[in-house]
Design a protein around this motif. Sequence first.
Motif, PDB file in Angstrom:
ATOM      1  N   ASP A  18       0.488  -1.386  -0.201  1.00 51.28           N
ATOM      2  CA  ASP A  18      -0.055   0.210   0.181  1.00 51.28           C
ATOM      3  C   ASP A  18       0.816   1.425  -0.885  1.00 51.28           C
ATOM      4  OD1 ASP A  18      -2.186  -0.995   0.203  1.00 51.28           O
ATOM      5  OD2 ASP A  18      -2.485  -1.202   2.125  1.00 51.28           O
ATOM      6  N   GLU A  19       1.623   1.232   0.616  1.00 48.98           N
ATOM      7  CA  GLU A  19       2.757   1.846   0.502  1.00 48.98           C
ATOM      8  C   GLU A  19       3.412   2.945  -0.311  1.00 48.98           C
ATOM      9  OE1 GLU A  19       6.813   3.403   3.369  1.00 48.98           O
ATOM     10  OE2 GLU A  19       5.152   2.475   5.112  1.00 48.98           O
ATOM     11  N   ALA A  20       3.969   1.778  -1.569  1.00 49.08           N
ATOM     12  CA  ALA A  20       4.764   1.221  -1.586  1.00 49.08           C
ATOM     13  C   ALA A  20       3.335   2.371  -3.649  1.00 49.08           C
ATOM     14  CB  ALA A  20       4.778   0.174  -2.571  1.00 49.08           C
ATOM     15  N   TRP A  23       3.451   5.507  -2.798  1.00 47.50           N
ATOM     16  CA  TRP A  23       4.704   6.633  -3.186  1.00 47.50           C
ATOM     17  C   TRP A  23       4.893   7.128  -4.491  1.00 47.50           C
ATOM     18  CZ3 TRP A  23       8.538   5.943  -7.019  1.00 47.50           C
ATOM     19  CH2 TRP A  23       9.602   6.816  -6.801  1.00 47.50           C
ATOM     20  N   MET A  24       4.213   5.830  -5.352  1.00 49.19           N
ATOM     21  CA  MET A  24       4.372   5.836  -6.745  1.00 49.19           C
ATOM     22  C   MET A  24       2.618   6.162  -7.313  1.00 49.19           C
ATOM     23  SD  MET A  24       6.457   4.687  -9.674  1.00 49.19           S
ATOM     24  CE  MET A  24       6.922   2.950  -9.004  1.00 49.19           C
ATOM     25  N   GLN A  25       1.843   6.677  -7.333  1.00 55.80           N
ATOM     26  CA  GLN A  25       1.215   7.245  -7.291  1.00 55.80           C
ATOM     27  C   GLN A  25       1.446   8.897  -7.431  1.00 55.80           C
ATOM     28  OE1 GLN A  25      -2.073   5.737  -5.326  1.00 55.80           O
ATOM     29  NE2 GLN A  25      -3.105   4.788  -6.444  1.00 55.80           N
ATOM     30  N   GLU A  26       2.562   9.053  -6.339  1.00 56.66           N
ATOM     31  CA  GLU A  26       2.440  10.408  -6.290  1.00 56.66           C
ATOM     32  C   GLU A  26       4.258  10.964  -6.586  1.00 56.66           C
ATOM     33  OE1 GLU A  26       3.065  10.552  -1.625  1.00 56.66           O
ATOM     34  OE2 GLU A  26       0.771  10.433  -1.117  1.00 56.66           O
ATOM     35  N   ASN A  27       4.408   9.937  -6.645  1.00 59.00           N
ATOM     36  CA  ASN A  27       6.014  10.323  -7.479  1.00 59.00           C
ATOM     37  C   ASN A  27       6.236   9.773  -9.000  1.00 59.00           C
ATOM     38  OD1 ASN A  27       7.662  11.050  -4.727  1.00 59.00           O
ATOM     39  ND2 ASN A  27       6.542   9.765  -4.621  1.00 59.00           N
ATOM     40  N   TRP A  28       5.494   8.675 -10.157  1.00 57.03           N
ATOM     41  CA  TRP A  28       5.566   8.180 -11.066  1.00 57.03           C
ATOM     42  C   TRP A  28       6.297   9.138 -11.997  1.00 57.03           C
ATOM     43  CZ3 TRP A  28       3.842   8.869 -16.076  1.00 57.03           C
ATOM     44  CH2 TRP A  28       2.716   9.921 -15.760  1.00 57.03           C
ATOM     45  N   TRP A 110       7.977  -7.932  -5.615  1.00 51.82           N
ATOM     46  CA  TRP A 110       8.183  -8.413  -7.080  1.00 51.82           C
ATOM     47  C   TRP A 110       8.152  -7.572  -8.152  1.00 51.82           C
ATOM     48  CZ3 TRP A 110      13.337  -9.876  -6.561  1.00 51.82           C
ATOM     49  CH2 TRP A 110      13.785 -11.009  -5.645  1.00 51.82           C
ATOM     50  N   ALA A 111       7.325  -7.159  -7.236  1.00 52.09           N
ATOM     51  CA  ALA A 111       5.739  -6.234  -8.748  1.00 52.09           C
ATOM     52  C   ALA A 111       6.889  -4.773  -8.332  1.00 52.09           C
ATOM     53  CB  ALA A 111       4.633  -5.846  -8.453  1.00 52.09           C
ATOM     54  N   TYR A 112       7.138  -4.511  -7.659  1.00 51.16           N
ATOM     55  CA  TYR A 112       7.724  -3.516  -7.366  1.00 51.16           C
ATOM     56  C   TYR A 112       9.097  -3.269  -7.216  1.00 51.16           C
ATOM     57  CZ  TYR A 112       7.882   1.333  -4.663  1.00 51.16           C
ATOM     58  OH  TYR A 112       8.262   2.016  -4.259  1.00 51.16           O
ATOM     59  N   SER A 153       1.516   2.400 -15.184  1.00 54.30           N
ATOM     60  CA  SER A 153       1.163   1.470 -15.076  1.00 54.30           C
ATOM     61  C   SER A 153       1.108   1.118 -13.109  1.00 54.30           C
ATOM     62  CB  SER A 153       1.176  -0.313 -15.714  1.00 54.30           C
ATOM     63  OG  SER A 153       0.868   0.879 -17.214  1.00 54.30           O
ATOM     64  N   TYR A 154       1.924   0.841 -13.114  1.00 54.83           N
ATOM     65  CA  TYR A 154       1.959   0.842 -11.556  1.00 54.83           C
ATOM     66  C   TYR A 154       1.213   0.997 -10.015  1.00 54.83           C
ATOM     67  CZ  TYR A 154       3.601  -1.558  -6.824  1.00 54.83           C
ATOM     68  OH  TYR A 154       4.006  -1.759  -5.731  1.00 54.83           O
ATOM     69  N   LYS A 155       1.423   2.227 -11.356  1.00 56.62           N
ATOM     70  CA  LYS A 155       0.586   3.055  -9.877  1.00 56.62           C
ATOM     71  C   LYS A 155      -1.300   2.759  -9.397  1.00 56.62           C
ATOM     72  CE  LYS A 155      -0.036   6.869 -13.081  1.00 56.62           C
ATOM     73  NZ  LYS A 155      -1.854   7.000 -13.239  1.00 56.62           N
TER      74      LYS A 155
END
Length: 266
Positions: A18-20, A23-28, A110-112, A153-155
């Motif tokens: 959830d934290e990862a 972070w990606m949503q905010e920093n992608w 492993w996704a992150y 895409s990860y976000k």
Amino acid sequence: MSVLALQEYEFERQFNEDEAIRWMQENWKKSFLFSALYAACILGGRHVMKQREKFELRKPLVLWSLTLAAFSIFGAIRTGGYMMNILMTKGLKQSVCDQSFYNGPVSKFWAYAFVLSKAPELGDTLFIVLRKQKLIFLHWYHHITVLLYSWYSYKDMVAGGGWFMTMNYLVHAVMYSYYALRAAGFKISRKFAMFITLTQITQMVMGCVVNYLVYSWMQQGQECPSHVQNIVWSSLMYLSYFVLFCQFFFEAYITKTKSNAAKKSQ
């Protein structure tokens, strides 16, 4: 738990997805900054190296390739085992559409790790520039677009991510192992290099197939979380890779083979 399920390691269990994802949503969008710095380093590095002798860098290249090979092999084993479990117990649609790859046991770490690894992998090009080797369009274009698309895409935890990442881990496991052996001075058959390029081409075809499945199931109103914009960008990316890798295969193996054969016959 399924008999096919993988045992979790402690670092996988404790990983906070959830934290990862937050972070990606905010920093992608920082991936654009990394890409711009990467392009600037290529241009600046090639300009500087014009006036210098090439660096050998054999030992650092062996270490670099071995590190990425080990990371990719481990990632392929963990994500491949997870995806195989989903395929065999829940079927193809679940393996494509279920977002559990992003937050499930084993795979969430492993996704992150996969999306983050696309930034340091830009370092591949540093060896090409410093060793004054030929830098083809496919190389740097592929590095930039994979970085941008992976973070983008990860976000959103889009459907198909498990397939995209697992295929890439598998291909890179073979590719970086080959690079490490070559850098260490081992003579590897040309056919093995051809095999790697063929697996990359196959990966692009599979990427397009997965995108088609996601779009079809979305249109049918089935639960397959993605959005059309992502599918369009992903499909364009995979199609461009397919064309470029096919062109590379033809020029590197077909044309050169014919040229060498012609020279020998003279």
